[in-house]
Design a protein around this motif. Structure first.
Motif, mmCIF file in Angstrom:
data_model
loop_
_atom_site.group_PDB
_atom_site.id
_atom_site.type_symbol
_atom_site.label_atom_id
_atom_site.label_comp_id
_atom_site.label_asym_id
_atom_site.label_seq_id
_atom_site.Cartn_x
_atom_site.Cartn_y
_atom_site.Cartn_z
ATOM 1 N N THR A 227 -24.097 0.391 24.446
ATOM 2 C CA THR A 227 -24.858 1.346 23.645
ATOM 3 C C THR A 227 -25.316 2.462 24.568
ATOM 4 O OG1 THR A 227 -26.921 0.135 24.001
ATOM 5 C CG2 THR A 227 -25.668 -0.392 22.005
ATOM 6 N N ILE A 228 -25.382 3.659 24.030
ATOM 7 C CA ILE A 228 -25.755 4.826 24.824
ATOM 8 C C ILE A 228 -26.776 5.653 24.059
ATOM 9 C CG2 ILE A 228 -23.634 4.996 26.185
ATOM 10 C CD1 ILE A 228 -22.470 6.835 24.168
ATOM 11 N N PRO A 229 -27.641 6.389 24.764
ATOM 12 C CA PRO A 229 -28.614 7.258 24.086
ATOM 13 C C PRO A 229 -27.909 8.316 23.243
ATOM 14 C CG PRO A 229 -29.153 6.992 26.416
ATOM 15 C CD PRO A 229 -27.792 6.408 26.223
ATOM 16 N N LYS A 230 -28.588 8.776 22.213
ATOM 17 C CA LYS A 230 -27.982 9.744 21.295
ATOM 18 C C LYS A 230 -27.596 11.038 22.016
ATOM 19 C CE LYS A 230 -29.224 10.224 17.083
ATOM 20 N NZ LYS A 230 -28.061 9.595 16.431
ATOM 21 N N LYS A 231 -28.413 11.463 22.975
ATOM 22 C CA LYS A 231 -28.107 12.708 23.689
ATOM 23 C C LYS A 231 -26.770 12.593 24.413
ATOM 24 C CE LYS A 231 -30.255 13.382 27.490
ATOM 25 N NZ LYS A 231 -31.334 13.632 28.467
ATOM 26 N N ILE A 232 -26.563 11.451 25.051
ATOM 27 C CA ILE A 232 -25.313 11.238 25.770
ATOM 28 C C ILE A 232 -24.163 11.063 24.779
ATOM 29 C CG2 ILE A 232 -24.104 9.652 27.315
ATOM 30 C CD1 ILE A 232 -26.743 9.076 28.662
ATOM 31 N N ALA A 233 -24.442 10.426 23.634
ATOM 32 C CA ALA A 233 -23.393 10.226 22.624
ATOM 33 C C ALA A 233 -22.885 11.560 22.097
ATOM 34 C CB ALA A 233 -23.928 9.375 21.481
ATOM 35 N N ASN A 234 -23.790 12.504 21.900
ATOM 36 C CA ASN A 234 -23.371 13.827 21.431
ATOM 37 C C ASN A 234 -22.451 14.498 22.445
ATOM 38 O OD1 ASN A 234 -24.881 13.588 19.082
ATOM 39 N ND2 ASN A 234 -26.710 14.470 20.025
ATOM 40 N N THR A 235 -22.774 14.332 23.717
ATOM 41 C CA THR A 235 -21.923 14.890 24.768
ATOM 42 C C THR A 235 -20.562 14.207 24.778
ATOM 43 O OG1 THR A 235 -23.929 15.222 26.077
ATOM 44 C CG2 THR A 235 -21.830 15.451 27.221
ATOM 45 N N LEU A 236 -20.566 12.864 24.606
ATOM 46 C CA LEU A 236 -19.324 12.108 24.576
ATOM 47 C C LEU A 236 -18.439 12.559 23.412
ATOM 48 C CD1 LEU A 236 -17.520 9.694 25.439
ATOM 49 C CD2 LEU A 236 -18.952 8.249 23.962
ATOM 50 N N LEU A 237 -19.040 12.727 22.226
ATOM 51 C CA LEU A 237 -18.273 13.168 21.062
ATOM 52 C C LEU A 237 -17.691 14.560 21.286
ATOM 53 C CD1 LEU A 237 -17.701 11.940 18.191
ATOM 54 C CD2 LEU A 237 -19.316 10.661 19.576
ATOM 55 N N ALA A 238 -18.488 15.431 21.903
ATOM 56 C CA ALA A 238 -17.992 16.779 22.166
ATOM 57 C C ALA A 238 -16.797 16.745 23.119
ATOM 58 C CB ALA A 238 -19.113 17.640 22.740
ATOM 59 N N ARG A 239 -16.868 15.895 24.130
ATOM 60 C CA ARG A 239 -15.755 15.773 25.069
ATOM 61 C C ARG A 239 -14.488 15.269 24.358
ATOM 62 N NH1 ARG A 239 -12.461 17.158 29.125
ATOM 63 N NH2 ARG A 239 -11.377 15.348 29.989
ATOM 64 N N LEU A 240 -14.633 14.273 23.488
ATOM 65 C CA LEU A 240 -13.487 13.755 22.749
ATOM 66 C C LEU A 240 -12.884 14.819 21.845
ATOM 67 C CD1 LEU A 240 -14.863 10.218 21.832
ATOM 68 C CD2 LEU A 240 -12.956 10.703 23.379
ATOM 69 N N LYS A 241 -13.742 15.656 21.256
ATOM 70 C CA LYS A 241 -13.242 16.728 20.390
ATOM 71 C C LYS A 241 -12.443 17.757 21.185
ATOM 72 C CE LYS A 241 -16.553 16.793 16.586
ATOM 73 N NZ LYS A 241 -17.536 17.651 15.884
ATOM 74 N N VAL A 242 -12.928 18.066 22.378
ATOM 75 C CA VAL A 242 -12.181 18.997 23.233
ATOM 76 C C VAL A 242 -10.805 18.415 23.545
ATOM 77 C CG1 VAL A 242 -12.095 20.030 25.534
ATOM 78 C CG2 VAL A 242 -14.211 20.102 24.207
ATOM 79 N N MET A 243 -10.757 17.128 23.882
ATOM 80 C CA MET A 243 -9.485 16.486 24.201
ATOM 81 C C MET A 243 -8.540 16.475 23.005
ATOM 82 S SD MET A 243 -11.103 13.291 26.350
ATOM 83 C CE MET A 243 -9.566 12.458 26.733
ATOM 84 N N ALA A 244 -9.098 16.391 21.787
ATOM 85 C CA ALA A 244 -8.285 16.316 20.567
ATOM 86 C C ALA A 244 -8.070 17.676 19.922
ATOM 87 C CB ALA A 244 -8.945 15.367 19.569
ATOM 88 N N ASN A 245 -8.520 18.759 20.587
ATOM 89 C CA ASN A 245 -8.384 20.125 20.050
ATOM 90 C C ASN A 245 -9.072 20.285 18.693
ATOM 91 O OD1 ASN A 245 -6.783 21.190 22.213
ATOM 92 N ND2 ASN A 245 -5.018 20.103 21.373
ATOM 93 N N LEU A 246 -10.275 19.725 18.579
ATOM 94 C CA LEU A 246 -11.071 19.859 17.363
ATOM 95 C C LEU A 246 -12.223 20.831 17.597
ATOM 96 C CD1 LEU A 246 -11.260 16.096 16.276
ATOM 97 C CD2 LEU A 246 -9.599 17.828 15.570
ATOM 98 N N ASP A 247 -12.867 21.231 16.526
ATOM 99 C CA ASP A 247 -13.977 22.186 16.600
ATOM 100 C C ASP A 247 -15.259 21.428 16.956
ATOM 101 O OD1 ASP A 247 -15.846 24.155 16.332
ATOM 102 O OD2 ASP A 247 -15.409 24.617 14.232
ATOM 103 N N ILE A 248 -15.793 21.655 18.165
ATOM 104 C CA ILE A 248 -16.987 20.905 18.577
ATOM 105 C C ILE A 248 -18.252 21.410 17.886
ATOM 106 C CG2 ILE A 248 -15.962 20.418 20.828
ATOM 107 C CD1 ILE A 248 -17.991 22.403 22.014
ATOM 108 N N ALA A 249 -18.203 22.603 17.306
ATOM 109 C CA ALA A 249 -19.381 23.147 16.623
ATOM 110 C C ALA A 249 -19.504 22.633 15.192
ATOM 111 C CB ALA A 249 -19.324 24.668 16.623
ATOM 112 N N GLU A 250 -18.428 22.081 14.639
ATOM 113 C CA GLU A 250 -18.429 21.598 13.260
ATOM 114 C C GLU A 250 -18.728 20.099 13.236
ATOM 115 O OE1 GLU A 250 -19.045 21.272 9.977
ATOM 116 O OE2 GLU A 250 -17.974 23.210 9.995
ATOM 117 N N ARG A 251 -19.940 19.760 12.712
ATOM 118 C CA ARG A 251 -20.352 18.362 12.659
ATOM 119 C C ARG A 251 -20.601 17.878 11.237
ATOM 120 N NH1 ARG A 251 -23.209 20.898 16.672
ATOM 121 N NH2 ARG A 251 -22.590 20.300 18.789
ATOM 122 N N ARG A 252 -20.328 18.730 10.252
ATOM 123 C CA ARG A 252 -20.641 18.382 8.864
ATOM 124 C C ARG A 252 -19.415 17.984 8.068
ATOM 125 N NH1 ARG A 252 -23.140 23.892 7.145
ATOM 126 N NH2 ARG A 252 -21.243 24.472 8.272
#
Length: 588
Positions: A227-252
């Motif tokens: 388990t990881i803190p939410k702040k770090i999780a947001n960073t992790l998700l953003a990194r995965l989105k960059v790797m997958a060529n997704l929009d990191i600003a779109e979370r909805r």
């Protein structure tokens, strides 16, 4: 009067100088006290400290004391007793001493506890005396934290928390591609590498109110990794989105992408990840399916087909035209079976086209097309295009709607061999699903070659599985399904290091192969109910999922518990249907 061991305990505390003579006399006058009541009085009323109390209990019970405060938990501690069982009964296996298992407990005189331990492990054991508070604190330590430290996540998570002291809204792509931001890159890579080397099929990143959980699915079972803190999780998700060529600003909104992991690591791990993000109630979550490009498709003989089913299936896929459907839930092995079938019948003189979403494995000599709804590349459009490209064999990833079903049946009726999948529970219900889509029954019966329903069951660990004599209920289940009962195998409760303490390692397929014949065609055209159709198919030789699963139990590949948990028994009513269904009066 107090029990003999309690009297010795009080006298020992008095001899050690921890209990005054008058206090000891008062306690000895009690007629009856439970062990916990006596300890509570000693601690709360007479201020006995934990260490003297532990030493006195050890002498009173004639057991060795043990201080487990600094004892390090590991997966090997629970090789013979499951962690949940130990946590529930507040005991801790300390390791092997000769042929015995040493178990720390604060209640060694409890006969019920001893009986429960004897009931779940065949290994001889003896007790060590430990403080109850130490045991509870040991199990109170975050299991996730100990797992994360063991897997090498802890240092990276800590470093990442110090590195990115910012909110999700402030994260930018440049922060996640900068070589100086190594903690987030290391954490992302370690999560994928851990899943890959563990043989996982999926990675789940799930947000909750105060933390985010990372789980992996191994042999069909989700297991928590950290388990990881939410702040770090947001960073992790953003990194995965960059790797997958997704929009990191779109979370909805939902987003789908693909990560070619070979581009992001130097360990030569050639695996792709199918990424799906989704907005959830506590933030954005992500699920990634691991597609191992180094693993080639398996031959049909390795997929768990019984001898009779394998011979029949090979005969059916060799037919020049018609529709072959595979059904089952997500993760039941449908794609692997289809790929294996294509590999078996593919040859240089064949033209093969596939429409997939996504392309999971690249097949040599076969033209594969990736679906893309945004530009109009759908299953239906691809099928139409394939019919103009002179194919011999067509694979459609999934029949999801009437339009795709119509074109698939048209292809099967015009000299093409077509493979596809649906999400249904068993083979007969596939017919009903197609009719619910609006397909005429006579179109289904004239185009369909067979329906293969399948599931994956966990294999028993070959290292620690053990034979036993089934009980009366289990014998009845096996006799009704396969006409046999005898010694079968079960998983060792605590497992072994080879299977990670689960008792299972790997999976095996079970299949329900319903081939069309004259009697079944009449039933389809007559709009027969699912249960009746199943009875007709069984009368003509179909082996149900349950029967095939029980056969795997008989062969020692899996346990009866796993079989029943995967597919429920349906033999009682079907035996009656096989005898009662009469299609002689049904008009063709």
């Amino acid at each position: 009067m107090l029990a003999r061991s309690q009297i010795v305990l009080v006298e020992t505390l008095r001899d050690l100088g921890s209990l005054e003579d008058n206090h000891a006399a008062d306690l000895l006058e009690h007629t009856k006290l439970s062990g916990l009541e006596l300890e509570k009085i000693l601690i709360e009323e007479f201020n006995i400290t934990p260490v003297p109390l532990l030493l006195a209990k050890a002498k009173a019970y004639n057991l060795s004391p043990v201080n487990i405060a600094k004892f390090n938990l590991s997966e090997h501690c629970f090789e013979f007793l499951e962690m949940e069982f130990c946590k529930k009964h507040n005991i801790l296996p300390m390791g092997d001493v000769g042929s015995y298992l040493a178990i720390a407990t604060s209640d060694p005189l409890n006969p019920a506890l001893k009986a429960k331990i004897e009931g779940v492990t065949k290994k001889p054991f003896y007790f060590l005396i430990a403080r109850e508070s130490d045991l509870r604190e040991k199990f109170g330590e975050s299991k996730k934290d100990s797992v994360s430290q063991r897997l090498g996540f802890g240092d990276v998570v800590e470093a990442l928390g110090m590195e990115f002291d910012l909110d999700a809204e402030n994260i930018e792509e440049k922060d996640l591609e900068n070589e100086e931001s190594t903690p987030v890159i290391l954490l992302t890579n370690r999560i994928v590498e851990d899943a890959y080397f563990s043989g996982a099929s999926d990675i789940h990143i799930e947000p909750f109110e105060h933390e985010t959980r990372v789980r992996v699915r191994i042999d069909g079972i989700c297991k928590e990794r950290l388990t990881i803190p939410k702040k770090i999780a947001n960073t992790l998700l953003a990194r995965l989105k960059v790797m997958a060529n997704l929009d990191i600003a779109e979370r909805r909104r939902y987003q789908d992408g693909r990560i070619v992991f070979k581009q992001f690591n130097r360990k030569g791990i050639d695996v792709d990840l199918r990424v799906s993000t989704a907005p959830m109630n506590y933030g954005e979550g992500c699920v990634m399916r691991l597609l191992d490009k180094q693993r080639s498709t398996l031959p049909l003989t390795e997929l768990g087909f019984s001898e009779s089913n394998l011979a029949l299936y090979r005969d059916l896929i060799e037919r020049p035209y018609g529709m072959i459907l595979h059904c089952g839930p997500t993760g039941s092995g449908k794609s692997m079976t289809l790929y294996s079938a294509l590999n078996e019948i593919n040859s240089p003189d064949m033209c093969v086209r596939t429409a997939e979403d996504p392309i999971e494995y690249t097949l040599p000599g076969i033209v594969q097309v990736q679906m893309n709804r945004q530009i109009g590349v759908t299953f239906a459009n691809s099928l139409r295009a394939f019919l103009r490209q002179d194919p011999d064999i067509i694979l459609v990833g999934e029949i999801r709607d009437k339009e795709t079903a119509d074109i698939a049946i048209e292809a099967a009726l015009t000299g093409h061999k077509l493979f596809s999948t649906l999400h249904t529970n068993d083979a007969p219900s596939t017919i009903v699903r197609l009719t619910d889509m609006g397909i005429e029954p006579f179109m289904i019966s004239s185009s369909l070659i067979c329906v293969c329903a399948q599931r994956l069951m966990r294999r028993l660990c070959t290292t620690c599985k053990q034979p036993y004599e089934p009980n009366d209920i289990e014998k009845k289940v096996m006799e009704r399904a396969v006409g046999w009962s005898g010694p079968i195998y079960t998983s060792k409760i605590a497992g072994c290091p080879n299977c990670g303490g689960t008792g299972y390692r790997g999976r095996v397929g079970i299949h329900e192969l319903m081939a069309t014949n004259e009697e079944l065609i009449r039933g389809i055209n007559a709009g027969m109910e699912i249960s009746q159709m199943k009875g007709v198919a069984m009368r003509n030789g179909m082996i149900t999922l349950h029967q095939d699963g029980v056969q795997k139990v008989k062969d020692g590949l899996t346990s009866i518990e796993e079989c029943i948990a995967t597919v429920h028994s349906d033999m009682e009513n079907l035996e009656e249907l096989m005898k009662s269904v009469d299609l002689k009066a049904v008009e063709l």
